[in-house]
Enzyme design. Sequence first.
Site, mmCIF file in Angstrom:
data_model
loop_
_atom_site.group_PDB
_atom_site.id
_atom_site.type_symbol
_atom_site.label_atom_id
_atom_site.label_comp_id
_atom_site.label_asym_id
_atom_site.label_seq_id
_atom_site.Cartn_x
_atom_site.Cartn_y
_atom_site.Cartn_z
ATOM 1 N N TYR A 153 19.021 -4.996 16.209
ATOM 2 C CA TYR A 153 20.169 -5.810 16.632
ATOM 3 C C TYR A 153 20.585 -5.488 18.076
ATOM 4 O O TYR A 153 21.098 -6.334 18.803
ATOM 5 C CB TYR A 153 21.332 -5.613 15.660
ATOM 6 C CG TYR A 153 22.290 -6.778 15.561
ATOM 7 C CD1 TYR A 153 21.847 -8.083 15.405
ATOM 8 C CD2 TYR A 153 23.666 -6.565 15.627
ATOM 9 C CE1 TYR A 153 22.726 -9.142 15.312
ATOM 10 C CE2 TYR A 153 24.559 -7.614 15.534
ATOM 11 C CZ TYR A 153 24.093 -8.906 15.376
ATOM 12 O OH TYR A 153 24.981 -9.947 15.282
ATOM 13 N N LYS A 160 28.912 -7.329 19.437
ATOM 14 C CA LYS A 160 29.770 -7.444 18.247
ATOM 15 C C LYS A 160 30.817 -6.323 18.211
ATOM 16 O O LYS A 160 31.948 -6.537 17.765
ATOM 17 C CB LYS A 160 28.929 -7.437 16.968
ATOM 18 C CG LYS A 160 28.097 -8.706 16.755
ATOM 19 C CD LYS A 160 28.947 -9.969 16.682
ATOM 20 C CE LYS A 160 28.157 -11.175 16.228
ATOM 21 N NZ LYS A 160 28.890 -12.439 16.407
HETATM 22 N N1 LIG Z 1 23.214 -15.439 10.679
HETATM 23 C C1 LIG Z 1 23.613 -14.193 10.499
HETATM 24 O O1 LIG Z 1 22.896 -13.366 9.934
HETATM 25 C C2 LIG Z 1 24.989 -13.782 10.960
HETATM 26 C C3 LIG Z 1 25.616 -12.682 10.364
HETATM 27 C C4 LIG Z 1 26.870 -12.289 10.817
HETATM 28 C C5 LIG Z 1 27.490 -12.988 11.854
HETATM 29 N N2 LIG Z 1 26.839 -14.069 12.407
HETATM 30 C C6 LIG Z 1 27.511 -14.776 13.497
HETATM 31 O O2 LIG Z 1 27.858 -16.074 13.087
HETATM 32 C C7 LIG Z 1 28.045 -16.876 14.234
HETATM 33 C C8 LIG Z 1 27.327 -18.204 14.031
HETATM 34 O O3 LIG Z 1 25.932 -18.008 13.975
HETATM 35 P P1 LIG Z 1 25.002 -18.649 12.856
HETATM 36 O O4 LIG Z 1 24.318 -17.512 12.185
HETATM 37 O O5 LIG Z 1 25.731 -19.660 12.048
HETATM 38 O O6 LIG Z 1 23.843 -19.326 13.745
HETATM 39 P P2 LIG Z 1 23.763 -20.760 14.475
HETATM 40 O O7 LIG Z 1 22.557 -20.638 15.339
HETATM 41 O O8 LIG Z 1 23.799 -21.842 13.479
HETATM 42 O O9 LIG Z 1 25.090 -20.788 15.343
HETATM 43 C C9 LIG Z 1 25.213 -20.163 16.605
HETATM 44 C C10 LIG Z 1 25.956 -21.148 17.473
HETATM 45 O O10 LIG Z 1 26.251 -20.586 18.760
HETATM 46 C C11 LIG Z 1 26.223 -21.688 19.646
HETATM 47 N N3 LIG Z 1 26.155 -21.265 21.042
HETATM 48 C C12 LIG Z 1 25.202 -20.507 21.649
HETATM 49 N N4 LIG Z 1 25.456 -20.415 22.960
HETATM 50 C C13 LIG Z 1 26.613 -21.101 23.191
HETATM 51 C C14 LIG Z 1 27.386 -21.393 24.342
HETATM 52 N N5 LIG Z 1 27.044 -20.943 25.563
HETATM 53 N N6 LIG Z 1 28.507 -22.137 24.207
HETATM 54 C C15 LIG Z 1 28.887 -22.611 22.993
HETATM 55 N N7 LIG Z 1 28.187 -22.395 21.859
HETATM 56 C C16 LIG Z 1 27.054 -21.645 21.965
HETATM 57 C C17 LIG Z 1 24.994 -22.464 19.210
HETATM 58 O O11 LIG Z 1 24.994 -23.794 19.728
HETATM 59 C C18 LIG Z 1 25.159 -22.435 17.706
HETATM 60 O O12 LIG Z 1 25.897 -23.543 17.248
HETATM 61 C C19 LIG Z 1 27.531 -16.051 15.423
HETATM 62 O O13 LIG Z 1 28.626 -15.416 16.054
HETATM 63 C C20 LIG Z 1 26.670 -15.014 14.737
HETATM 64 O O14 LIG Z 1 26.511 -13.838 15.499
HETATM 65 C C21 LIG Z 1 25.624 -14.482 11.978
#
Ligand SMILES: NC(=O)c1ccc[n+]([C@@H]2O[C@H](COP(=O)([O-])OP(=O)(O)OC[C@H]3O[C@@H](n4cnc5c(N)ncnc54)[C@H](O)[C@@H]3O)[C@@H](O)[C@H]2O)c1
Length: 254
Positions: A153, A160
Amino acid sequence: MGILEGKRILVTGVLTDASIAFSVARLAQEEGATVVLTGFGRLSLVERIAKRLPSPAPVLELDVRNTEHLDTLAARVGEHVDGLDGVVHSIGFAPQSAMGGNFLNTSWDDVATALQVSTYSFKSLAVACLPLMKEGGAVVGLDFDASKAWPVYDWMGVAKAGLESCNRYLARDLGKQNIRVNLVAAGPLRTMAARSIPGFKEFEDSWPEKAPLGWDLSDTVPAARACVALMSDWFPATTGEIVHVDGGVHAIGG
Ligand SMILES: NC(=O)c1ccc[n+]([C@@H]2O[C@H](COP(=O)([O-])OP(=O)(O)OC[C@H]3O[C@@H](n4cnc5c(N)ncnc54)[C@H](O)[C@@H]3O)[C@@H](O)[C@H]2O)c1
């Protein structure tokens, strides 16, 4: 009556129907909210995905690195709703070199990108929405437990950790305006963002085994429910908090 009846919610971060934000938007509508979405980059894709929601939701462009997008956000959202009761930050990005075991060699430019998009933007988004939150409300962000160093990570973990601190400072500064600020720390989920992490499989293999409650890597609903609950009136005195929705892994050693 749903727990978000009458509430106006801005949801960022919908990219595919596997996005955590998509589940949040769907559940928020099912619980009675009016939802406005923002999308980044591939707007026509986001618009197509938005059509799969129970009700139509407008999609506004937002790149959190673009000052003009942020400065005009409140006015653009204001064309669809007369205020906001909730804002969901579901945004994360780090260049490939910042993850996957390259920790000691990642350049500052790549680290800076990760921090700007994944950490600083939590503050930028909250502040951009303030003109619409005159009666208070709730801001919720998506976290991955940053209390320890994980395999692969890397700088996203540092981003984070910053997000967790940012959450506490925002809670401090926005409390007077009756705005609650909280994070949901989700376990690993198979989204586009996760797929872009080199070596994400390490999480996929170990998490379901370690979690006392078990863990479904394809089910974004538990994390989305927590987001919806935090924006509802059922957490009126909670701010600066991190709610773990990870099957219980954060509580287990070894
Ligand atoms: N998937 C996992 O395992 C997981 C676990 C814990 C937390 N998260 C967090 O959840 C959140 C959403 O991620 P996800 O897993 O649904 O994936 P996802 O890829 O569906 O969503 C990530 C989003 O970030 C957006 N993004 C990236 N750069 C950007 C910018 N410059 N301006 C505006 N938007 C931007 C993308 O367009 C996308 O919609 C993130 O913060 C991620 O770190 C994910």
